[in-house]
Design a protein around this motif. Sequence first.
Motif, mmCIF file in Angstrom:
data_model
loop_
_atom_site.group_PDB
_atom_site.id
_atom_site.type_symbol
_atom_site.label_atom_id
_atom_site.label_comp_id
_atom_site.label_asym_id
_atom_site.label_seq_id
_atom_site.Cartn_x
_atom_site.Cartn_y
_atom_site.Cartn_z
ATOM 1 N N LEU A 62 0.889 -1.305 0.052
ATOM 2 C CA LEU A 62 -0.113 0.030 0.092
ATOM 3 C C LEU A 62 0.921 1.281 0.019
ATOM 4 C CD1 LEU A 62 -0.904 0.248 3.406
ATOM 5 C CD2 LEU A 62 -0.974 -2.098 2.399
ATOM 6 N N LEU A 63 0.379 2.173 -1.045
ATOM 7 C CA LEU A 63 1.492 3.530 -0.973
ATOM 8 C C LEU A 63 0.589 4.270 -0.175
ATOM 9 C CD1 LEU A 63 4.057 4.346 -2.777
ATOM 10 C CD2 LEU A 63 2.245 5.209 -3.957
ATOM 11 N N ALA A 64 1.159 4.831 1.138
ATOM 12 C CA ALA A 64 0.434 5.939 1.446
ATOM 13 C C ALA A 64 1.176 7.220 1.230
ATOM 14 C CB ALA A 64 0.404 5.969 2.974
ATOM 15 N N GLY A 65 0.933 8.472 1.857
ATOM 16 C CA GLY A 65 1.537 9.590 1.244
ATOM 17 C C GLY A 65 2.756 9.625 2.249
ATOM 18 N N ALA A 66 3.356 11.027 2.317
ATOM 19 C CA ALA A 66 4.536 11.306 2.986
ATOM 20 C C ALA A 66 4.718 11.035 4.570
ATOM 21 C CB ALA A 66 4.842 12.731 2.916
ATOM 22 N N GLU A 73 -4.247 -3.819 1.333
ATOM 23 C CA GLU A 73 -3.550 -2.969 2.240
ATOM 24 C C GLU A 73 -3.028 -1.539 1.503
ATOM 25 O OE1 GLU A 73 -1.004 -5.705 4.185
ATOM 26 O OE2 GLU A 73 0.367 -5.781 2.820
ATOM 27 N N ALA A 74 -2.905 -0.635 2.408
ATOM 28 C CA ALA A 74 -2.522 0.590 1.894
ATOM 29 C C ALA A 74 -0.789 0.215 1.522
ATOM 30 C CB ALA A 74 -2.480 1.634 2.614
ATOM 31 N N ASP A 75 -0.396 1.048 0.384
ATOM 32 C CA ASP A 75 0.891 0.903 0.046
ATOM 33 C C ASP A 75 1.718 2.302 0.700
ATOM 34 O OD1 ASP A 75 3.611 0.595 -0.952
ATOM 35 O OD2 ASP A 75 2.784 1.053 -3.083
ATOM 36 N N GLN A 76 2.092 2.078 2.036
ATOM 37 C CA GLN A 76 2.173 3.266 2.841
ATOM 38 C C GLN A 76 3.659 3.819 2.539
ATOM 39 O OE1 GLN A 76 2.102 0.984 6.696
ATOM 40 N NE2 GLN A 76 2.637 2.930 7.402
ATOM 41 N N MET A 77 3.799 4.912 2.876
ATOM 42 C CA MET A 77 5.189 5.497 2.830
ATOM 43 C C MET A 77 5.838 5.390 4.080
ATOM 44 S SD MET A 77 5.378 6.669 -0.138
ATOM 45 C CE MET A 77 6.475 7.770 -0.453
ATOM 46 N N MET A 78 7.170 5.205 4.184
ATOM 47 C CA MET A 78 7.912 4.798 5.245
ATOM 48 C C MET A 78 9.012 6.109 5.192
ATOM 49 S SD MET A 78 7.145 2.042 6.706
ATOM 50 C CE MET A 78 5.542 2.139 6.135
ATOM 51 N N HIS A 79 9.698 6.427 6.262
ATOM 52 C CA HIS A 79 10.153 7.692 6.645
ATOM 53 C C HIS A 79 11.660 7.324 7.698
ATOM 54 C CE1 HIS A 79 7.385 10.076 4.752
ATOM 55 N NE2 HIS A 79 6.638 9.514 5.139
ATOM 56 N N ALA A 83 7.666 4.067 -0.454
ATOM 57 C CA ALA A 83 6.543 3.007 -0.498
ATOM 58 C C ALA A 83 6.777 1.559 0.121
ATOM 59 C CB ALA A 83 6.187 2.884 -1.871
ATOM 60 N N THR A 84 5.881 1.124 0.804
ATOM 61 C CA THR A 84 6.121 -0.505 1.351
ATOM 62 C C THR A 84 6.355 -1.298 0.045
ATOM 63 O OG1 THR A 84 4.325 0.001 3.176
ATOM 64 C CG2 THR A 84 4.778 -1.994 2.342
ATOM 65 N N SER A 85 5.845 -1.189 -0.988
ATOM 66 C CA SER A 85 5.972 -1.982 -1.998
ATOM 67 C C SER A 85 7.487 -1.906 -2.540
ATOM 68 C CB SER A 85 4.834 -1.698 -3.273
ATOM 69 O OG SER A 85 5.180 -0.118 -3.800
ATOM 70 N N ASP A 86 8.067 -0.850 -2.607
ATOM 71 C CA ASP A 86 9.381 -0.613 -2.892
ATOM 72 C C ASP A 86 10.151 -1.362 -1.812
ATOM 73 O OD1 ASP A 86 8.955 0.537 -5.330
ATOM 74 O OD2 ASP A 86 9.164 2.435 -4.367
ATOM 75 N N ILE A 87 9.941 -1.065 -0.800
ATOM 76 C CA ILE A 87 10.703 -1.648 0.651
ATOM 77 C C ILE A 87 10.820 -3.221 0.623
ATOM 78 C CG2 ILE A 87 10.818 -1.456 3.083
ATOM 79 C CD1 ILE A 87 9.851 1.313 2.966
ATOM 80 N N ALA A 88 9.444 -3.575 0.347
ATOM 81 C CA ALA A 88 9.436 -4.988 0.215
ATOM 82 C C ALA A 88 10.333 -5.896 -0.649
ATOM 83 C CB ALA A 88 7.834 -5.423 0.255
ATOM 84 N N ASP A 89 10.130 -5.303 -1.816
ATOM 85 C CA ASP A 89 11.155 -5.753 -2.835
ATOM 86 C C ASP A 89 12.502 -5.573 -2.562
ATOM 87 O OD1 ASP A 89 9.192 -6.814 -4.725
ATOM 88 O OD2 ASP A 89 9.094 -5.197 -6.026
ATOM 89 N N ALA A 90 12.908 -4.635 -1.955
ATOM 90 C CA ALA A 90 14.060 -4.388 -1.533
ATOM 91 C C ALA A 90 14.767 -5.383 -0.529
ATOM 92 C CB ALA A 90 14.579 -2.899 -0.860
#
Length: 599
Positions: A18-22, A118-124, A274-281
């Motif tokens: 899930l990709l959430a915003g900032a 689920e949301a593709d949330q943003m991590m920081h 994005a969670t999607s990018d982090i999971a692939d990482a």
Amino acid sequence: MALSRRSTLSGAALGVLLLAGAGLATALPAAADPPAPVAAGGQPVASIIVGYKPGSAKARDLASAAKDATAKAHGRALSAERRLATGGVVVGLGSKDARDAAAVIAAYKADPDVDYVEADQMMHPLADPTDTDYAQQWDLFEATAGMNVPGAWATSTGAGVTVAVIDTGYVAHSDVAGNIVAGYDFITSSSAARDGNGRDNNPADEGDWVATAGECGTDANGNPVPSKPEDSSWHGTHVAGTIAAVTNNAKGIAGIAYNAKVQPVRVLGKCGGATSDIADAITWASGGTVAGVPANPTPAKVINMSLGGSGACSVTYQNAINAAVARGTTVVVAAGNSNVDVSGFNPANCNNVITVAASDRAGNRAFYSNFGAKIDITAPGGEVRLETDAPGSRTTPADGIYSTLNGGLTTPGAESYKTYMGTSMAAPHVAGLVALIAAKTTLTPAQIETAIKNNARALPGTCTGGCGSGLADATATLLAVVPAPGKYFENLTDVAIPDNTTVESSIVVSGVTGNAPTTLKVGVDIKHTYRGDLIVSLVAPDGSVYLLEDFVNSDSTANVAKTYTVNASSEVANGTWKLRVQDVASQDTGKIDAWNLTF
């Protein structure tokens, strides 16, 4: 005679991103009826991750998933963008309206073919930077609340271990450069990445600055995110220096595992990641396969994630973490800096990770650090507060964690050093300790976590809410898990295991009196895509063969990371011992990564 068989492929759990915003997005468990999804900092969700049940056409075919997205759009511009390595499908919402996101998620939840959404949330980054420049590494050596690192260096310096830093990437710094290996940029959005493209093999940190308030969107109340402009943090470079800055080079700082290698894996850019990018990482860093991305030439034995968002651990994260741990990679995660129970922050609340809280220079739980039953261990994270920030609680810049940085406010400038504070600074202390352990043992991730917990010492200060097993102690842990000198022998040289061949790796033992013990320990670390091909044996100096394990026709999983006990009391200890590995089938190959003998 070579066996013929078809490799068994395990059914990958369908991950949802899930990709959430900032801000820190709230994960949306499939069983819940979520409110309008927005980030903890307020930014709405921009995409979601959908996991389809095994057997449905949409689980197998992205085109079918795309048609499904169109059917559920109800006038919204949905798009099935790509499939994750964990199996989930990233669906772009085409809108930053939180009400639209909630409606789309509800539509997917009503579909019997959907396993989760689920949301593709943003991590920081989880750090609170300061403006000091004191070169004080109290966190490594001070008796009160340091991590007791120098005493561990007599046993291990991390040689042979790669630590993946999944973060903002890496900006060149001469005090770290000698320990950097090739990484990858997993940021899909070219605008967030600021490099003019999507994913690529260049993990250089292009800066995560935000020029104007509201550049990352608005929260549910219409407030701008962020509330004011922000400079670049160079967060990943600070983390990398703590783990493995070059040491004994007459400059800068000492890294905890200073002979280990750091693999920068870029996932955080403008407005987060994005969670999607982090999971692939996570998948790639640990040696797994990600579509469209070249294989990782140096898979990491340790992953550090000094990042996070709010909400329950997502299916997407848990799937990626579980697979990484199954490959033998230990995952270390910062607890978060909100001074609340960590149970509400992911991926720190996921299973199979080492979750790290932060302590200050006096050994108290740092004022900002999250806490709770999900905390595994505490490590120095520092505390730097001005009188204007906390009247009566002033600390000095030297009370932060000093590490490598860059002086550029937006784009890279001159290299520098600076103190930061945060659980982001605590996590790499533990990741460095894991690297020290992994360099000298064949312990599994679970065994490494247990060893760190069992050898922690009580916090010298106070902790309200739960700080895990206490303050990590590097020297105590290394002395507990690495046998005494003179009785421990290892070979860290890789030996390839081709199809239908027998290979051997040798260890020369000397200085041991008499015969081998009745409990000779043989630690084996073999990387292989199908260990059901393998027969593993120990060969004594006189040629006697001791079968350790025959995996043929009995085990279809990957890799061998085990310690065997052999009664070799009839064998003279000194001489050349060999680990013999027979591969009796085709299709899958691997290597002897390392092995050891403990007398």
